[in-house]
Design a protein around this motif. Structure first.
Motif, PDB file in Angstrom:
ATOM      1  N   GLY A  76       0.794  -1.236   0.000  1.00 27.50           N
ATOM      2  CA  GLY A  76       0.000   0.000   0.000  1.00 27.50           C
ATOM      3  C   GLY A  76       0.820   1.277   0.000  1.00 27.50           C
ATOM      4  O   GLY A  76       0.336   2.320   0.440  1.00 27.50           O
ATOM      5  N   LEU A  77       2.061   1.233  -0.483  1.00 30.36           N
ATOM      6  CA  LEU A  77       2.906   2.433  -0.497  1.00 30.36           C
ATOM      7  C   LEU A  77       2.657   3.237  -1.769  1.00 30.36           C
ATOM      8  O   LEU A  77       2.092   2.722  -2.738  1.00 30.36           O
ATOM      9  CB  LEU A  77       4.385   2.023  -0.422  1.00 30.36           C
ATOM     10  N   LYS A  78       3.125   4.477  -1.761  1.00 28.72           N
ATOM     11  CA  LYS A  78       2.835   5.350  -2.900  1.00 28.72           C
ATOM     12  C   LYS A  78       3.843   5.067  -4.022  1.00 28.72           C
ATOM     13  O   LYS A  78       4.973   5.554  -3.990  1.00 28.72           O
ATOM     14  CB  LYS A  78       2.932   6.808  -2.452  1.00 28.72           C
ATOM     15  N   VAL A  79       3.448   4.243  -4.972  1.00 32.64           N
ATOM     16  CA  VAL A  79       4.272   4.010  -6.173  1.00 32.64           C
ATOM     17  C   VAL A  79       3.333   3.961  -7.376  1.00 32.64           C
ATOM     18  O   VAL A  79       2.144   3.697  -7.228  1.00 32.64           O
ATOM     19  CB  VAL A  79       5.081   2.678  -6.107  1.00 32.64           C
ATOM     20  N   GLU A  80       3.909   4.247  -8.539  1.00 33.79           N
ATOM     21  CA  GLU A  80       3.103   4.188  -9.767  1.00 33.79           C
ATOM     22  C   GLU A  80       3.375   2.890 -10.506  1.00 33.79           C
ATOM     23  O   GLU A  80       4.527   2.453 -10.580  1.00 33.79           O
ATOM     24  CB  GLU A  80       3.511   5.326 -10.721  1.00 33.79           C
ATOM     25  N   ILE A  81       2.324   2.295 -11.066  1.00 28.89           N
ATOM     26  CA  ILE A  81       2.515   1.125 -11.935  1.00 28.89           C
ATOM     27  C   ILE A  81       2.798   1.677 -13.329  1.00 28.89           C
ATOM     28  O   ILE A  81       1.925   2.285 -13.946  1.00 28.89           O
ATOM     29  CB  ILE A  81       1.233   0.254 -12.006  1.00 28.89           C
ATOM     30  N   VAL A  82       4.012   1.472 -13.812  1.00 23.71           N
ATOM     31  CA  VAL A  82       4.380   2.016 -15.125  1.00 23.71           C
ATOM     32  C   VAL A  82       3.941   1.058 -16.232  1.00 23.71           C
ATOM     33  O   VAL A  82       3.474   1.470 -17.282  1.00 23.71           O
ATOM     34  CB  VAL A  82       5.918   2.228 -15.219  1.00 23.71           C
ATOM     35  N   GLU A  83       4.087  -0.246 -15.977  1.00 21.13           N
ATOM     36  CA  GLU A  83       3.837  -1.225 -17.034  1.00 21.13           C
ATOM     37  C   GLU A  83       3.558  -2.591 -16.415  1.00 21.13           C
ATOM     38  O   GLU A  83       4.231  -2.974 -15.457  1.00 21.13           O
ATOM     39  CB  GLU A  83       5.134  -1.313 -17.874  1.00 21.13           C
ATOM     40  N   ARG A  84       2.587  -3.302 -16.965  1.00 16.67           N
ATOM     41  CA  ARG A  84       2.390  -4.710 -16.599  1.00 16.67           C
ATOM     42  C   ARG A  84       3.315  -5.520 -17.483  1.00 16.67           C
ATOM     43  O   ARG A  84       3.377  -5.285 -18.697  1.00 16.67           O
ATOM     44  CB  ARG A  84       0.934  -5.117 -16.828  1.00 16.67           C
ATOM     45  N   LEU A  85       4.020  -6.494 -16.913  1.00 16.06           N
ATOM     46  CA  LEU A  85       5.115  -7.113 -17.672  1.00 16.06           C
ATOM     47  C   LEU A  85       4.790  -8.481 -18.264  1.00 16.06           C
ATOM     48  O   LEU A  85       5.596  -9.043 -18.998  1.00 16.06           O
ATOM     49  CB  LEU A  85       6.372  -7.188 -16.794  1.00 16.06           C
ATOM     50  N   GLY A  86       3.643  -9.038 -17.910  1.00 20.62           N
ATOM     51  CA  GLY A  86       3.210 -10.273 -18.584  1.00 20.62           C
ATOM     52  C   GLY A  86       3.879 -11.549 -18.096  1.00 20.62           C
ATOM     53  O   GLY A  86       3.688 -12.598 -18.696  1.00 20.62           O
ATOM     54  N   PHE A  87       4.686 -11.500 -17.031  1.00 24.24           N
ATOM     55  CA  PHE A  87       5.200 -12.751 -16.454  1.00 24.24           C
ATOM     56  C   PHE A  87       4.900 -12.751 -14.948  1.00 24.24           C
ATOM     57  O   PHE A  87       4.416 -11.773 -14.406  1.00 24.24           O
ATOM     58  CB  PHE A  87       6.697 -12.951 -16.749  1.00 24.24           C
ATOM     59  N   GLY A  88       5.193 -13.875 -14.293  1.00 25.76           N
ATOM     60  CA  GLY A  88       4.920 -13.965 -12.846  1.00 25.76           C
ATOM     61  C   GLY A  88       3.425 -13.998 -12.546  1.00 25.76           C
ATOM     62  O   GLY A  88       2.990 -13.633 -11.454  1.00 25.76           O
ATOM     63  N   GLY A  89       2.650 -14.465 -13.510  1.00 21.59           N
ATOM     64  CA  GLY A  89       1.196 -14.474 -13.338  1.00 21.59           C
ATOM     65  C   GLY A  89       0.759 -15.436 -12.236  1.00 21.59           C
ATOM     66  O   GLY A  89       1.282 -16.553 -12.130  1.00 21.59           O
ATOM     67  N   VAL A 180       5.094  -6.331 -12.329  1.00 22.69           N
ATOM     68  CA  VAL A 180       4.894  -4.972 -12.850  1.00 22.69           C
ATOM     69  C   VAL A 180       6.177  -4.159 -12.681  1.00 22.69           C
ATOM     70  O   VAL A 180       6.989  -4.437 -11.797  1.00 22.69           O
ATOM     71  CB  VAL A 180       3.724  -4.244 -12.129  1.00 22.69           C
ATOM     72  N   LEU A 181       6.306  -3.159 -13.554  1.00 25.76           N
ATOM     73  CA  LEU A 181       7.389  -2.182 -13.405  1.00 25.76           C
ATOM     74  C   LEU A 181       6.804  -1.011 -12.632  1.00 25.76           C
ATOM     75  O   LEU A 181       5.784  -0.452 -13.038  1.00 25.76           O
ATOM     76  CB  LEU A 181       7.854  -1.732 -14.800  1.00 25.76           C
ATOM     77  N   ILE A 182       7.431  -0.697 -11.493  1.00 28.09           N
ATOM     78  CA  ILE A 182       6.904   0.414 -10.684  1.00 28.09           C
ATOM     79  C   ILE A 182       7.910   1.559 -10.636  1.00 28.09           C
ATOM     80  O   ILE A 182       9.120   1.364 -10.815  1.00 28.09           O
ATOM     81  CB  ILE A 182       6.545  -0.026  -9.245  1.00 28.09           C
ATOM     82  N   SER A 183       7.384   2.759 -10.364  1.00 32.12           N
ATOM     83  CA  SER A 183       8.235   3.951 -10.279  1.00 32.12           C
ATOM     84  C   SER A 183       7.750   4.783  -9.105  1.00 32.12           C
ATOM     85  O   SER A 183       6.595   4.662  -8.687  1.00 32.12           O
ATOM     86  CB  SER A 183       8.094   4.738 -11.587  1.00 32.12           C
ATOM     87  N   ASN A 184       8.641   5.645  -8.583  1.00 34.09           N
ATOM     88  CA  ASN A 184       8.172   6.533  -7.510  1.00 34.09           C
ATOM     89  C   ASN A 184       7.658   7.841  -8.081  1.00 34.09           C
ATOM     90  O   ASN A 184       7.252   8.730  -7.336  1.00 34.09           O
ATOM     91  CB  ASN A 184       9.280   6.778  -6.474  1.00 34.09           C
ATOM     92  N   GLY A 185       7.697   7.969  -9.414  1.00 35.72           N
ATOM     93  CA  GLY A 185       7.134   9.163 -10.039  1.00 35.72           C
ATOM     94  C   GLY A 185       8.001  10.406  -9.888  1.00 35.72           C
ATOM     95  O   GLY A 185       7.590  11.500 -10.257  1.00 35.72           O
ATOM     96  N   HIS A 186       9.218  10.257  -9.326  1.00 34.95           N
ATOM     97  CA  HIS A 186      10.077  11.448  -9.147  1.00 34.95           C
ATOM     98  C   HIS A 186      11.329  11.334 -10.003  1.00 34.95           C
ATOM     99  O   HIS A 186      12.444  11.382  -9.495  1.00 34.95           O
ATOM    100  CB  HIS A 186      10.507  11.598  -7.675  1.00 34.95           C
ATOM    101  N   LEU A 187      11.174  11.155 -11.292  1.00 38.43           N
ATOM    102  CA  LEU A 187      12.348  11.019 -12.150  1.00 38.43           C
ATOM    103  C   LEU A 187      12.742  12.390 -12.693  1.00 38.43           C
ATOM    104  O   LEU A 187      11.864  13.173 -13.072  1.00 38.43           O
ATOM    105  CB  LEU A 187      12.053  10.089 -13.328  1.00 38.43           C
ATOM    106  N   ASP A 188      14.061  12.663 -12.731  1.00 40.08           N
ATOM    107  CA  ASP A 188      14.475  13.914 -13.389  1.00 40.08           C
ATOM    108  C   ASP A 188      14.444  13.669 -14.902  1.00 40.08           C
ATOM    109  O   ASP A 188      14.167  12.549 -15.351  1.00 40.08           O
ATOM    110  CB  ASP A 188      15.848  14.394 -12.871  1.00 40.08           C
TER     111      ASP A 188
END
Ligand code: PRT
Ligand code: ZN
Length: 283
Positions: A76-89, A180-188
């Motif tokens: 439940g932490l604040k991260v963004e789902i950038v992409e679903r990766l299609g493995f680890g189903g 999934v590929l996750i990001s914290n949304g704070h990229l320069d």
């Protein structure tokens, strides 16, 4: 430089590494350390337990992470789902001993359920209006009913064979997960450009996976009909053959449609059909 957190060992490690290699980022898994650089792409790989990945991404220790959606939602932490990766189903399901008479979700009222995913389970129980005790166990959840620790379990299922071998039956599929590929949304801007390049390569790799390259010889009189069968990316390539009245046609087709296309092409006189794998399609 962009830091990506990956699972150090376990079910997602191999596929995460394979994905990076597929998009041309050389990861030498045999010589890796806790923090590894990649020789031909400006990213750093931080290897850790999957449970810790949402936290290191949300805190900014890593900008990106590859982890199961189940871990992301549970933490439940604040991260963004950038992409679903299609493995680890897999799915997280409620399962009960096969001896019980299960009559729907209300069966769980007043029961004790063992799980490593208390927060996803709590949300489900609230939505269903069920009061049940949640017993948090971090490993071997499937043995809890036989050990007398709980009446039922809420755990990850993929093939279902672990449930069967422990005398349990999957009764409610609550949560569908994949890596999934996750990001914290704070990229320069430099980090965003690196991520954009990775996403571009991933999209190309994904499209290529389902494609085949088709080469065939065809009577020139059948070109119009063949173009209707093979719309291709823009239109198929047609080249004359040394033999009069014949041409060679090249095209890319969806693997799922391959055999139907082959049947139609043979019916209009196609010969010498070759089917090749496509390594990359650049979008
Ligand atoms: O050491 P670390 O903490 O990094 O790893 P871990 O042991 O916590 O996780 P790991 O490597 O087992 O799983 C990592 C991720 O893979 C999970 O968070 C899910 O997103 C995903 N995944 C996909 C699975 C499964 N499939 C899976 N089958 N995770 C666990 N399982 C378990 C399941 O609980 C069962 O006990 O594998 C067992 C076999 O499953 P069946 O249904 O095929 O029998
Ligand atoms: Zn874990």
């Amino acid at each position: 430089m962009l830091r990506i957190a990956l699972q150090s060992k376990g079910r997602l490690n191999e596929d995460s590494t394979a994905l990076l290699n597929e998009i041309g980022i050389n990861v030498d898994d045999s010589k890796r350390s806790f923090l590894a650089k990649t020789p031909n792409f400006p990213i750093e790989l931080l290897y850790m337990r999957d449970d810790d990945i949402p936290q290191v991404v949300s805190s900014g220790t890593a900008s990106l992470g590859i982890v199961g959606l189940n871990e992301v939602v549970e933490k439940g932490l604040k991260v963004e789902i950038v992409e679903r990766l299609g493995f680890g189903g897999c799915r997280i399901s409620l399962a009960v001993p096969k001896s019980v008479e299960y009559n729907g979700p209300q069966w769980f009222e007043g029961k004790k359920i063992a799980t490593s995913y208390p927060s996803i389970l709590k949300k489900y129980l609230e939505e269903e209006g069920i009061n049940a005790d949640i017993e948090v166990i971090t490993g071997s959840v499937e043995i809890a009913p036989a050990a007398g620790i709980a009446d039922a379990i809420f755990d990850i299922v993929s093939s279902g064979s672990t449930l069967i071998s422990n005398g349990l039956v999957e009764v409610e599929k609550v949560f569908e997960s994949e890596a999934v590929l996750i990001s914290n949304g704070h990229l320069d801007s430099e980090q965003q450009a690196i991520l954009d390049e990775m996403l571009f390569r991933m999209a190309s790799a994904r499209v290529s996976r389902d494609k085949k390259y088709l080469l065939l010889n065809l009577p020139s009189s059948a070109i119009d009909e063949a173009v209707k069968i093979l719309p291709s990316m823009r239109s198929p390539t047609v080249m004359p053959l040394a033999a009069d009245g014949w041409c060679s046609m090249h095209s890319v087709v969806n693997n799922s449609e391959l055999w139907e296309k082959v049947r139609q092409l043979k019916a209009i006189g196609a010969e010498g059909i070759l089917v090749l794998n496509v390594d990359k399609i650049i979008l």
